[in-house]
Design a protein around this motif. Structure first.
Motif, short mmCIF file in Angstrom:
data_model
loop_
_atom_site.label_atom_id
_atom_site.label_comp_id
_atom_site.label_asym_id
_atom_site.label_seq_id
_atom_site.Cartn_x
_atom_site.Cartn_y
_atom_site.Cartn_z
N THR A 30 -32.13 -24.89 -41.02
CA THR A 30 -31.28 -24.68 -40.93
C THR A 30 -30.32 -23.93 -40.38
N ASN A 31 -30.80 -22.64 -39.78
CA ASN A 31 -30.59 -21.82 -39.00
C ASN A 31 -30.05 -22.89 -37.45
N GLN A 32 -29.93 -23.40 -37.03
CA GLN A 32 -30.19 -23.93 -36.04
C GLN A 32 -28.84 -24.89 -36.32
N ALA A 33 -28.88 -25.76 -37.92
CA ALA A 33 -27.82 -26.61 -37.96
C ALA A 33 -26.46 -25.87 -38.32
N ILE A 34 -26.47 -24.09 -38.17
CA ILE A 34 -25.70 -23.79 -38.45
C ILE A 34 -24.88 -23.07 -37.46
N ALA A 35 -26.13 -22.65 -36.39
CA ALA A 35 -25.28 -22.57 -35.08
C ALA A 35 -25.01 -23.59 -34.10
N ASP A 36 -25.33 -24.77 -34.50
CA ASP A 36 -24.62 -26.25 -34.23
C ASP A 36 -23.19 -26.05 -34.45
N PHE A 37 -23.07 -26.47 -35.86
CA PHE A 37 -22.32 -26.20 -36.48
C PHE A 37 -21.16 -25.51 -35.73
N VAL A 38 -21.04 -23.84 -35.65
CA VAL A 38 -20.52 -23.01 -35.07
C VAL A 38 -20.20 -23.61 -33.48
N ALA A 39 -21.31 -24.04 -32.71
CA ALA A 39 -21.11 -24.43 -31.40
C ALA A 39 -20.56 -25.17 -31.15
N ASN A 40 -20.46 -26.61 -31.91
CA ASN A 40 -19.56 -27.89 -31.63
C ASN A 40 -17.76 -27.23 -31.64
N HIS A 41 -17.72 -25.83 -32.99
CA HIS A 41 -16.19 -25.77 -32.86
C HIS A 41 -15.21 -24.84 -32.07
N ILE A 42 -16.32 -23.78 -31.72
CA ILE A 42 -15.89 -23.27 -30.30
C ILE A 42 -15.50 -23.59 -28.74
N GLU A 43 -14.84 -23.75 -28.70
CA GLU A 43 -14.53 -24.28 -27.30
C GLU A 43 -15.00 -23.12 -26.64
N GLY A 44 -15.62 -24.33 -25.25
CA GLY A 44 -16.07 -22.97 -24.05
C GLY A 44 -18.01 -22.97 -24.93
N CYS A 45 -18.50 -23.28 -26.11
CA CYS A 45 -19.47 -22.62 -26.50
C CYS A 45 -20.52 -23.74 -26.35
N GLU A 46 -20.70 -24.77 -25.83
CA GLU A 46 -21.31 -25.89 -25.45
C GLU A 46 -23.16 -25.26 -24.94
N ARG A 47 -23.35 -23.97 -23.86
CA ARG A 47 -24.58 -23.82 -24.32
C ARG A 47 -25.11 -23.11 -25.66
N GLY A 48 -24.71 -23.10 -27.09
CA GLY A 48 -24.94 -22.74 -27.87
C GLY A 48 -25.48 -21.26 -27.85
N PHE A 49 -26.35 -20.61 -28.53
CA PHE A 49 -26.83 -18.88 -28.91
C PHE A 49 -28.31 -19.09 -28.17
N ALA A 50 -28.47 -17.83 -28.35
CA ALA A 50 -29.67 -17.90 -28.41
C ALA A 50 -30.48 -16.62 -29.11
N ASP A 51 -31.59 -16.82 -29.44
CA ASP A 51 -32.29 -14.92 -30.60
C ASP A 51 -31.21 -14.57 -31.45
N PHE A 52 -30.84 -15.84 -32.38
CA PHE A 52 -29.26 -15.48 -33.26
C PHE A 52 -30.18 -15.42 -34.95
N THR A 53 -29.11 -14.85 -36.21
CA THR A 53 -29.46 -15.42 -37.64
C THR A 53 -28.37 -16.08 -37.76
N THR A 54 -28.29 -16.80 -38.56
CA THR A 54 -26.83 -17.45 -38.77
C THR A 54 -26.89 -17.10 -40.85
N MET A 55 -24.90 -17.03 -41.07
CA MET A 55 -25.32 -17.42 -42.79
C MET A 55 -23.88 -18.51 -42.62
N GLY A 56 -24.10 -19.31 -43.21
CA GLY A 56 -23.40 -20.72 -43.74
C GLY A 56 -22.38 -20.58 -45.07
N VAL A 57 -21.42 -21.15 -45.18
CA VAL A 57 -20.48 -21.34 -46.56
C VAL A 57 -20.73 -22.90 -46.40
#
Length: 148
Positions: free
Chosen positions: A13-40
């Motif tokens: 779930t953590n990775q799925a939410i992070a991918d959702f966010v990265a895919n919707h932010i221009e310039g965030c193609e590299r994604g995130f490292a060492d993170f926690t996510t919250m989804g709605v």
């Protein structure tokens, strides 16, 4: 609207939410490292996500990156969960957002929630400034959403 959490207890779930966010932010193609996510979740699907990253526990600072496909996701309970994690659960004294100067919607939202803007020319490239928004725990606690 229902809040779901990723994190180390639910890495899928953590990775799925992070991918959702990265895919919707221009310039965030590299994604995130060492993170926690919250989804709605709304109507059975993910409509918004928040990634908590660049956590500096010694300074009490965390960065938030968020994206959504619905303007209705920022309910009182979602906001309290989002900032409750940063300020109450992990004890940060400041939350930080990095926003393109061209993202008028997010700039307006950040200002409405009491974030202080700091514009840095060329931080997103030669022709684009980035606004670093900061929100202290005391400014968040004084926000009208917390007054009832």
């Amino acid at each position: 609207m229902r809040v779901v959490w990723g994190g180390s207890r639910d890495p899928t779930t953590n990775q799925a939410i992070a991918d959702f966010v990265a895919n919707h932010i221009e310039g965030c193609e590299r994604g995130f490292a060492d993170f926690t996510t919250m989804g709605v979740i709304d109507a059975g699907g993910l409509v918004a996500g928040v990634v908590f990253h660049n956590y500096a526990p010694e300074a009490g600072v965390i960065e938030l990156s968020a994206a959504s496909t619905s303007k209705r996701w920022m309910t009182r309970s979602v906001l309290k969960a989002m900032f409750g994690y940063a300020f109450d659960e992990i004890g940060c004294q400041m939350a930080v957002l990095r926003v393109s100067e061209r993202n008028n919607g997010m700039v307006a939202i950040a200002k409405r929630f009491g974030f202080t803007p700091h514009s840095i020319p060329r931080l997103r490239g030669r022709a684009e400034a980035e606004i670093i928004f900061t929100l202290t725990d005391s400014d968040w606690r004084a926000h009208p959403v917390n007054q009832r």
